[in-house]
Scaffold this motif. Structure first.
Motif, mmCIF file in Angstrom:
data_model
loop_
_atom_site.group_PDB
_atom_site.id
_atom_site.type_symbol
_atom_site.label_atom_id
_atom_site.label_comp_id
_atom_site.label_asym_id
_atom_site.label_seq_id
_atom_site.Cartn_x
_atom_site.Cartn_y
_atom_site.Cartn_z
ATOM 1 N N ALA A 21 27.786 31.795 49.040
ATOM 2 C CA ALA A 21 27.389 31.000 47.881
ATOM 3 C C ALA A 21 28.415 31.185 46.774
ATOM 4 O O ALA A 21 28.495 32.245 46.176
ATOM 5 C CB ALA A 21 26.008 31.422 47.405
ATOM 6 N N GLN A 22 29.227 30.167 46.532
ATOM 7 C CA GLN A 22 30.221 30.236 45.471
ATOM 8 C C GLN A 22 29.610 29.724 44.175
ATOM 9 O O GLN A 22 29.067 28.630 44.137
ATOM 10 C CB GLN A 22 31.437 29.369 45.824
ATOM 11 N N THR A 23 29.739 30.500 43.151
ATOM 12 C CA THR A 23 29.283 30.065 41.843
ATOM 13 C C THR A 23 30.501 29.766 40.985
ATOM 14 O O THR A 23 31.621 30.167 41.313
ATOM 15 C CB THR A 23 28.440 31.160 41.162
ATOM 16 N N ALA A 24 30.271 29.080 39.894
ATOM 17 C CA ALA A 24 31.368 28.799 38.965
ATOM 18 C C ALA A 24 31.985 30.101 38.471
ATOM 19 O O ALA A 24 33.203 30.201 38.319
ATOM 20 C CB ALA A 24 30.858 27.958 37.797
ATOM 21 N N ALA A 25 31.167 31.107 38.256
ATOM 22 C CA ALA A 25 31.672 32.399 37.784
ATOM 23 C C ALA A 25 32.569 33.051 38.833
ATOM 24 O O ALA A 25 33.603 33.641 38.492
ATOM 25 C CB ALA A 25 30.509 33.326 37.434
ATOM 26 N N GLU A 26 32.204 32.933 40.105
ATOM 27 C CA GLU A 26 33.034 33.501 41.168
ATOM 28 C C GLU A 26 34.371 32.775 41.267
ATOM 29 O O GLU A 26 35.418 33.405 41.392
ATOM 30 C CB GLU A 26 32.309 33.430 42.512
ATOM 31 N N GLU A 58 45.763 44.206 44.409
ATOM 32 C CA GLU A 58 46.495 43.584 43.310
ATOM 33 C C GLU A 58 45.631 42.633 42.475
ATOM 34 O O GLU A 58 46.066 42.160 41.433
ATOM 35 C CB GLU A 58 47.680 42.789 43.872
ATOM 36 N N LEU A 59 44.426 42.349 42.946
ATOM 37 C CA LEU A 59 43.553 41.398 42.267
ATOM 38 C C LEU A 59 42.883 42.034 41.059
ATOM 39 O O LEU A 59 42.765 43.257 40.962
ATOM 40 C CB LEU A 59 42.468 40.900 43.227
ATOM 41 N N THR A 60 42.422 41.177 40.161
ATOM 42 C CA THR A 60 41.640 41.672 39.033
ATOM 43 C C THR A 60 40.356 42.300 39.569
ATOM 44 O O THR A 60 39.879 41.928 40.656
ATOM 45 C CB THR A 60 41.281 40.528 38.070
ATOM 46 N N PRO A 61 39.783 43.224 38.849
ATOM 47 C CA PRO A 61 38.533 43.841 39.311
ATOM 48 C C PRO A 61 37.424 42.819 39.565
ATOM 49 O O PRO A 61 36.661 42.966 40.527
ATOM 50 C CB PRO A 61 38.161 44.788 38.167
ATOM 51 N N GLU A 62 37.354 41.788 38.747
ATOM 52 C CA GLU A 62 36.323 40.760 38.920
ATOM 53 C C GLU A 62 36.520 40.019 40.233
ATOM 54 O O GLU A 62 35.562 39.764 40.969
ATOM 55 C CB GLU A 62 36.329 39.775 37.745
ATOM 56 N N CYS A 63 37.749 39.652 40.537
ATOM 57 C CA CYS A 63 38.035 38.941 41.783
ATOM 58 C C CYS A 63 37.850 39.861 42.983
ATOM 59 O O CYS A 63 37.372 39.425 44.030
ATOM 60 C CB CYS A 63 39.431 38.335 41.745
ATOM 61 N N LYS A 65 35.624 42.090 43.377
ATOM 62 C CA LYS A 65 34.184 42.087 43.672
ATOM 63 C C LYS A 65 33.790 40.832 44.436
ATOM 64 O O LYS A 65 33.013 40.899 45.387
ATOM 65 C CB LYS A 65 33.374 42.186 42.369
ATOM 66 N N VAL A 66 34.321 39.684 44.014
ATOM 67 C CA VAL A 66 33.997 38.410 44.683
ATOM 68 C C VAL A 66 34.512 38.440 46.111
ATOM 69 O O VAL A 66 33.781 38.068 47.050
ATOM 70 C CB VAL A 66 34.602 37.226 43.892
ATOM 71 N N VAL A 67 35.751 38.865 46.308
ATOM 72 C CA VAL A 67 36.339 38.884 47.647
ATOM 73 C C VAL A 67 35.569 39.844 48.554
ATOM 74 O O VAL A 67 35.236 39.508 49.690
ATOM 75 C CB VAL A 67 37.838 39.243 47.591
ATOM 76 N N LYS A 68 35.252 41.025 48.059
ATOM 77 C CA LYS A 68 34.510 42.002 48.862
ATOM 78 C C LYS A 68 33.135 41.453 49.245
ATOM 79 O O LYS A 68 32.679 41.637 50.367
ATOM 80 C CB LYS A 68 34.357 43.310 48.112
ATOM 81 N N ALA A 69 32.485 40.770 48.315
ATOM 82 C CA ALA A 69 31.154 40.226 48.575
ATOM 83 C C ALA A 69 31.185 39.057 49.551
ATOM 84 O O ALA A 69 30.180 38.786 50.209
ATOM 85 C CB ALA A 69 30.514 39.786 47.259
ATOM 86 N N ASN A 70 32.314 38.370 49.648
ATOM 87 C CA ASN A 70 32.382 37.163 50.463
ATOM 88 C C ASN A 70 33.276 37.277 51.685
ATOM 89 O O ASN A 70 33.472 36.294 52.404
ATOM 90 C CB ASN A 70 32.867 35.989 49.590
ATOM 91 N N SER A 71 33.776 38.458 51.963
ATOM 92 C CA SER A 71 34.598 38.659 53.146
ATOM 93 C C SER A 71 33.701 39.024 54.322
ATOM 94 O O SER A 71 32.761 39.813 54.167
ATOM 95 C CB SER A 71 35.618 39.773 52.916
ATOM 96 N N PRO A 72 34.007 38.468 55.471
ATOM 97 C CA PRO A 72 33.197 38.807 56.659
ATOM 98 C C PRO A 72 33.394 40.274 57.041
ATOM 99 O O PRO A 72 34.457 40.839 56.833
ATOM 100 C CB PRO A 72 33.744 37.888 57.752
#
Length: 73
Positions: A21-26, A58-63, A65-72
């Motif tokens: 589920a991608q949100t605008a914030a993600e 190398e990603l921002t901390p916010e990104c 979190k998004v990548v970790k949450a959405n990676s298989p």
């Protein structure tokens, strides 16, 4: 242009993982990192999320979190 990027990024991510589920914030959290590391990556097949994951440290901390949450796996 910004709307087109958002739609493109969302479509790519949904293709990569239909259950994600991608949100605008993600999308916003990873926009700069996507533009910095993955703009040349072909869309589809999970390639963009893989690219972001390949650059995870190398990603921002916010990104991160998004990548970790959405990676298989």
């Amino acid at each position: 242009m910004r709307i087109a990027f958002s739609v493109l990024f969302l479509a790519t991510q949904l293709t990569a993982n239909a259950a994600m589920a991608q949100t605008a914030a993600e999308r916003e959290a990873c926009k700069a990192d996507y533009e910095k590391f993955c703009t040349g990556v072909e869309q589809g097949g999970g390639r963009i999320i893989k690219c972001l994951n390949d650059h995870l440290s190398e990603l921002t901390p916010e990104c991160q979190k998004v990548v970790k949450a959405n990676s298989p796996g």
